[in-house]
Design a protein around this motif. Structure first.
Motif, PDB file in Angstrom:
ATOM      1  N   VAL A   1     -13.647  -1.240  -9.566  1.00 30.53           N
ATOM      2  CA  VAL A   1     -13.778   0.197  -9.303  1.00 30.53           C
ATOM      3  C   VAL A   1     -13.899   0.477  -7.806  1.00 30.53           C
ATOM      4  CG1 VAL A   1     -14.790   2.323 -10.203  1.00 30.53           C
ATOM      5  CG2 VAL A   1     -15.062   0.243 -11.496  1.00 30.53           C
ATOM      6  N   ARG A   2     -13.218  -0.315  -6.997  1.00 28.61           N
ATOM      7  CA  ARG A   2     -13.106  -0.016  -5.567  1.00 28.61           C
ATOM      8  C   ARG A   2     -11.762   0.647  -5.340  1.00 28.61           C
ATOM      9  NH1 ARG A   2     -14.317  -5.898  -3.156  1.00 28.61           N
ATOM     10  NH2 ARG A   2     -12.481  -6.215  -4.457  1.00 28.61           N
ATOM     11  N   ILE A   3     -11.758   1.762  -4.628  1.00 30.82           N
ATOM     12  CA  ILE A   3     -10.546   2.559  -4.492  1.00 30.82           C
ATOM     13  C   ILE A   3      -9.506   1.837  -3.632  1.00 30.82           C
ATOM     14  CG2 ILE A   3     -11.357   3.847  -2.476  1.00 30.82           C
ATOM     15  CD1 ILE A   3     -10.055   6.338  -3.851  1.00 30.82           C
ATOM     16  N   LEU A   4      -8.267   1.847  -4.106  1.00 31.53           N
ATOM     17  CA  LEU A   4      -7.157   1.244  -3.368  1.00 31.53           C
ATOM     18  C   LEU A   4      -6.309   2.313  -2.702  1.00 31.53           C
ATOM     19  CD1 LEU A   4      -6.027  -1.488  -5.953  1.00 31.53           C
ATOM     20  CD2 LEU A   4      -7.484  -1.774  -3.936  1.00 31.53           C
ATOM     21  N   CYS A   5      -6.057   3.426  -3.399  1.00 30.84           N
ATOM     22  CA  CYS A   5      -5.343   4.547  -2.801  1.00 30.84           C
ATOM     23  C   CYS A   5      -5.629   5.800  -3.619  1.00 30.84           C
ATOM     24  CB  CYS A   5      -3.838   4.281  -2.711  1.00 30.84           C
ATOM     25  SG  CYS A   5      -3.017   4.053  -4.301  1.00 30.84           S
ATOM     26  N   ALA A   6      -5.424   6.952  -3.006  1.00 27.57           N
ATOM     27  CA  ALA A   6      -5.725   8.216  -3.675  1.00 27.57           C
ATOM     28  C   ALA A   6      -4.751   9.285  -3.214  1.00 27.57           C
ATOM     29  CB  ALA A   6      -7.159   8.648  -3.378  1.00 27.57           C
ATOM     30  N   SER A   7      -4.489  10.234  -4.093  1.00 30.42           N
ATOM     31  CA  SER A   7      -3.639  11.376  -3.759  1.00 30.42           C
ATOM     32  C   SER A   7      -4.448  12.404  -2.969  1.00 30.42           C
ATOM     33  CB  SER A   7      -3.118  12.016  -5.038  1.00 30.42           C
ATOM     34  OG  SER A   7      -4.189  12.677  -5.718  1.00 30.42           O
TER      35      SER A   7
ATOM     36  N   LEU B   1       3.270   0.769 -11.680  1.00 32.67           N
ATOM     37  CA  LEU B   1       2.328   0.149 -10.752  1.00 32.67           C
ATOM     38  C   LEU B   1       2.105  -1.331 -11.036  1.00 32.67           C
ATOM     39  CD1 LEU B   1      -0.319   3.015 -10.654  1.00 32.67           C
ATOM     40  CD2 LEU B   1       1.016   2.211  -8.691  1.00 32.67           C
ATOM     41  N   ALA B   2       2.102  -1.713 -12.321  1.00 36.01           N
ATOM     42  CA  ALA B   2       1.735  -3.082 -12.700  1.00 36.01           C
ATOM     43  C   ALA B   2       2.550  -4.150 -11.980  1.00 36.01           C
ATOM     44  CB  ALA B   2       1.813  -3.247 -14.210  1.00 36.01           C
ATOM     45  N   PRO B   3       3.892  -4.107 -12.026  1.00 33.41           N
ATOM     46  CA  PRO B   3       4.640  -5.171 -11.333  1.00 33.41           C
ATOM     47  C   PRO B   3       4.476  -5.117  -9.820  1.00 33.41           C
ATOM     48  CG  PRO B   3       6.126  -3.481 -12.180  1.00 33.41           C
ATOM     49  CD  PRO B   3       4.785  -3.197 -12.757  1.00 33.41           C
ATOM     50  N   LEU B   4       4.215  -3.928  -9.265  1.00 31.69           N
ATOM     51  CA  LEU B   4       4.005  -3.825  -7.825  1.00 31.69           C
ATOM     52  C   LEU B   4       2.715  -4.531  -7.414  1.00 31.69           C
ATOM     53  CD1 LEU B   4       4.897  -0.060  -7.169  1.00 31.69           C
ATOM     54  CD2 LEU B   4       6.326  -2.069  -6.720  1.00 31.69           C
ATOM     55  N   MET B   5       1.687  -4.401  -8.246  1.00 35.38           N
ATOM     56  CA  MET B   5       0.375  -4.933  -7.905  1.00 35.38           C
ATOM     57  C   MET B   5       0.208  -6.397  -8.269  1.00 35.38           C
ATOM     58  SD  MET B   5      -1.917  -1.678  -9.223  1.00 35.38           S
ATOM     59  CE  MET B   5      -3.482  -2.444  -8.791  1.00 35.38           C
ATOM     60  N   TYR B   6       1.007  -6.902  -9.202  1.00 32.92           N
ATOM     61  CA  TYR B   6       0.758  -8.228  -9.766  1.00 32.92           C
ATOM     62  C   TYR B   6       0.784  -9.342  -8.731  1.00 32.92           C
ATOM     63  CZ  TYR B   6       1.207 -12.418 -12.594  1.00 32.92           C
ATOM     64  OH  TYR B   6       1.014 -13.653 -13.142  1.00 32.92           O
ATOM     65  N   GLY B   7       1.832  -9.384  -7.904  1.00 29.92           N
ATOM     66  CA  GLY B   7       1.953 -10.478  -6.938  1.00 29.92           C
ATOM     67  C   GLY B   7       0.800 -10.510  -5.959  1.00 29.92           C
ATOM     68  N   ASP B   8       0.453  -9.351  -5.409  1.00 32.75           N
ATOM     69  CA  ASP B   8      -0.638  -9.292  -4.443  1.00 32.75           C
ATOM     70  C   ASP B   8      -1.964  -9.645  -5.103  1.00 32.75           C
ATOM     71  OD1 ASP B   8      -1.650  -8.393  -1.727  1.00 32.75           O
ATOM     72  OD2 ASP B   8      -2.780  -7.048  -3.028  1.00 32.75           O
TER      73      ASP B   8
ATOM     74  N   GLY C   1       0.809  -1.207   0.000  1.00 38.99           N
ATOM     75  CA  GLY C   1       0.000   0.000   0.000  1.00 38.99           C
ATOM     76  C   GLY C   1       0.842   1.255   0.000  1.00 38.99           C
ATOM     77  N   SER C   2       1.914   1.262   0.768  1.00 42.98           N
ATOM     78  CA  SER C   2       2.759   2.456   0.837  1.00 42.98           C
ATOM     79  C   SER C   2       3.476   2.692  -0.484  1.00 42.98           C
ATOM     80  CB  SER C   2       3.771   2.328   1.981  1.00 42.98           C
ATOM     81  OG  SER C   2       4.672   1.251   1.749  1.00 42.98           O
ATOM     82  N   ARG C   3       3.877   1.617  -1.156  1.00 43.46           N
ATOM     83  CA  ARG C   3       4.550   1.783  -2.448  1.00 43.46           C
ATOM     84  C   ARG C   3       3.583   2.302  -3.502  1.00 43.46           C
ATOM     85  NH1 ARG C   3       7.437  -3.768  -3.679  1.00 43.46           N
ATOM     86  NH2 ARG C   3       5.671  -4.580  -2.472  1.00 43.46           N
ATOM     87  N   LEU C   4       2.331   1.801  -3.498  1.00 41.35           N
ATOM     88  CA  LEU C   4       1.336   2.325  -4.424  1.00 41.35           C
ATOM     89  C   LEU C   4       1.070   3.800  -4.138  1.00 41.35           C
ATOM     90  CD1 LEU C   4      -1.396  -0.481  -4.556  1.00 41.35           C
ATOM     91  CD2 LEU C   4       0.460  -0.083  -6.161  1.00 41.35           C
ATOM     92  N   GLN C   5       0.958   4.128  -2.853  1.00 35.26           N
ATOM     93  CA  GLN C   5       0.679   5.511  -2.471  1.00 35.26           C
ATOM     94  C   GLN C   5       1.784   6.439  -2.945  1.00 35.26           C
ATOM     95  OE1 GLN C   5      -2.328   6.357  -0.630  1.00 35.26           O
ATOM     96  NE2 GLN C   5      -1.697   8.254  -1.642  1.00 35.26           N
ATOM     97  N   ASP C   6       3.041   6.000  -2.822  1.00 34.08           N
ATOM     98  CA  ASP C   6       4.166   6.832  -3.273  1.00 34.08           C
ATOM     99  C   ASP C   6       4.063   7.136  -4.763  1.00 34.08           C
ATOM    100  OD1 ASP C   6       5.189   6.836  -0.727  1.00 34.08           O
ATOM    101  OD2 ASP C   6       6.677   5.250  -1.106  1.00 34.08           O
ATOM    102  N   VAL C   7       3.737   6.127  -5.558  1.00 30.98           N
ATOM    103  CA  VAL C   7       3.624   6.333  -7.011  1.00 30.98           C
ATOM    104  C   VAL C   7       2.477   7.290  -7.328  1.00 30.98           C
ATOM    105  CG1 VAL C   7       3.184   5.220  -9.236  1.00 30.98           C
ATOM    106  CG2 VAL C   7       4.607   4.071  -7.526  1.00 30.98           C
ATOM    107  N   VAL C   8       1.352   7.099  -6.666  1.00 27.00           N
ATOM    108  CA  VAL C   8       0.178   7.950  -6.903  1.00 27.00           C
ATOM    109  C   VAL C   8       0.475   9.393  -6.502  1.00 27.00           C
ATOM    110  CG1 VAL C   8      -2.172   8.416  -6.079  1.00 27.00           C
ATOM    111  CG2 VAL C   8      -1.525   6.108  -6.778  1.00 27.00           C
TER     112      VAL C   8
ATOM    113  N   LEU D   1      -5.194  -5.422 -13.693  1.00 27.52           N
ATOM    114  CA  LEU D   1      -4.958  -5.393 -12.256  1.00 27.52           C
ATOM    115  C   LEU D   1      -5.680  -4.239 -11.574  1.00 27.52           C
ATOM    116  CD1 LEU D   1      -1.103  -6.024 -12.243  1.00 27.52           C
ATOM    117  CD2 LEU D   1      -2.953  -7.708 -12.215  1.00 27.52           C
ATOM    118  N   GLY D   2      -5.941  -3.179 -12.340  1.00 26.83           N
ATOM    119  CA  GLY D   2      -6.587  -2.020 -11.741  1.00 26.83           C
ATOM    120  C   GLY D   2      -6.737  -0.897 -12.747  1.00 26.83           C
ATOM    121  N   LEU D   3      -7.204   0.236 -12.255  1.00 21.14           N
ATOM    122  CA  LEU D   3      -7.449   1.408 -13.100  1.00 21.14           C
ATOM    123  C   LEU D   3      -6.824   2.628 -12.432  1.00 21.14           C
ATOM    124  CD1 LEU D   3     -11.249   0.741 -13.684  1.00 21.14           C
ATOM    125  CD2 LEU D   3      -9.409   0.256 -15.322  1.00 21.14           C
TER     126      LEU D   3
END
Length: 407
Positions: free
Chosen positions: A28-34, A125-132, A3-10, A98-100
């Protein structure tokens, strides 16, 4: 950690382009937002505060066919939802969605450099999200397969499903169990096929969130199966209310592109291991729901009466061969359907001429003329109980055939 890595990218992307950014999952469920950049709308504020943009907003986004996009595209605004236009970029890894990645862009003024930055962010984001994503998806697929097996009419298959759920600690333990089946009817456009799955999952997850009941669910093609277990029978009114919520969610996501109905099976004693009987009934009730004009789309097995066993006939077996020959003769000689409608009303009203005439707004003399004509075309005496039963069952079968598109 993810989550923290996704947040950093966003956050980095949002600061770079000066826009509000969010990452949603494929449903379309939110995972993280700026943070907001002054461009937020009602849908974004709700999504950030409640972690849910609402089924209508999700349906609008899915209606654009985003599950098939490979490049960024525009989600048009919806004034009635308080939703501004957005740039939406799919996040894919090895062709799997994996997401939008969603960027508020009300006037389409995001520069080419900004669009390029969005593309770069999806690649990060793609490789970060793929494993999870893969781990969660594998677990979900295995769980749903076990639930499908548990609800199978085959004892051998049910045993495999029961063992799989027990190993995972997910086998519901309760004395009573019942199943509700949501069924999407009609043929949604090809670009909405993914939306059907999302709609069913959204509705099932919403209802399964009732912690007062032990629930499991799965998808089976155009069907959503909801297993409810409890220590005492759940009142029918509560089951209907849950089914209504389920349909409301599904319809909201589909936004008129397809209809959805629900069938409720009896609550059976014996818990989850006997729930397959309720599942069979609920599937038949959902099938029959499409033949009940004016209904709210929810039908309980107990309401079907004589139609109940007929509703269990597989759709591919609903052919004219099942109809009695006298009824086929009537159908062939009654292109307007007026005589068939008259016969249906007459039999539905127990052979009462006064009640039938009142229901059809007919003078009784006109009704008697039509009944005589029906007797002539079918060759059957309508005063005979066996003849009435034959024709009534045939008419119910014909209604099922038409709802399945086979009549």
């Amino acid at each position: 950690m993810l989550g923290s890595r996704l947040q950093d990218v966003v956050d980095e992307l949002a600061e770079r382009i000066g826009r509000s950014v969010a990452v949603n999952d494929p449903r379309v469920r939110i995972l993280c937002a700026s943070r907001h950049f002054g461009d937020e709308d009602r849908v974004r504020v709700r999504a950030v505060l409640q972690r849910d943009a609402g089924s209508a907003a999700a349906g609008h986004i899915l209606a654009q066919g985003v599950d098939r996009w490979t490049e960024p595209g525009v989600i048009p605004p919806r004034e009635d939802l308080g939703m501004r236009a957005r740039l939406c970029a799919p996040i894919r890894w090895r062709h799997q969605l994996l997401g939008l990645l969603v960027v508020i862009d009300p006037d389409g003024s995001l520069s080419p450099a900004g669009v390029h930055a969005v593309r770069e962010a999806t690649r990060t984001l793609a490789p970060l999200m793929y494993g999870d994503f893969t781990a969660r998806d594998t677990e979900r697929v295995a769980r749903e397969e076990a639930v499908r097996q548990l609800l199978s009419p085959s004892a051998t298959v049910r045993e495999a499903g029961r063992d799989a759920l027990a190993r995972g600690g997910r086998l519901p333990s309760a004395r009573w169990a019942g199943v509700t089946v949501a069924r999407v009817v009609g043929d949604p456009p090809a670009d909405r096929a993914g939306a059907v799955e999302v709609a069913l999952r959204t509705g099932l997850e919403r209802v399964a969130g009732d912690r007062a009941l032990r629930t499991e669910f799965c998808l089976d093609g155009p069907l959503g199966l909801l297993l409810t277990c409890s220590d005492r029978p759940v009142p029918q009114e509560r089951l209907r209310a849950r089914a209504a919520v389920l349909l409301e969610q599904v319809r909201s996501v589909l936004n008129g592109s397809a209809e959805c109905v629900a069938g409720i099976g009896e609550t059976v004693e014996g818990g989850a291991e006997q729930a397959w009987m309720s599942c069979e009934q609920a599937t038949g009730a959902a099938r029959a729901a499409t033949t009940r004009p004016g209904a709210d789309g929810v039908v309980h097995w107990a309401e079907l009466g004589a139609l109940a066993p007929l509703s269990l006939i597989p759709p591919d077996r609903l052919t004219p061969a099942l109809l009695p020959a006298p009824l086929r003769a009537l159908l062939a000689r009654d292109p307007s359907g007026r005589l068939v409608d008259t016969l249906t009303a007459y039999l539905d009203h127990g052979g009462s001429a006064p009640r039938t005439a009142h229901a059809l707004h007919l003078h009784r003399t006109s009704l008697y003329y039509r009944l005589q004509r029906i007797a002539e075309l079918t060759g059957l005496d309508l005063a005979d109980g066996d003849n009435r039963l034959t024709l009534h069952l045939g008419l119910r079968l014909h209604a099922l055939m038409r709802s399945a598109g086979r009549g």
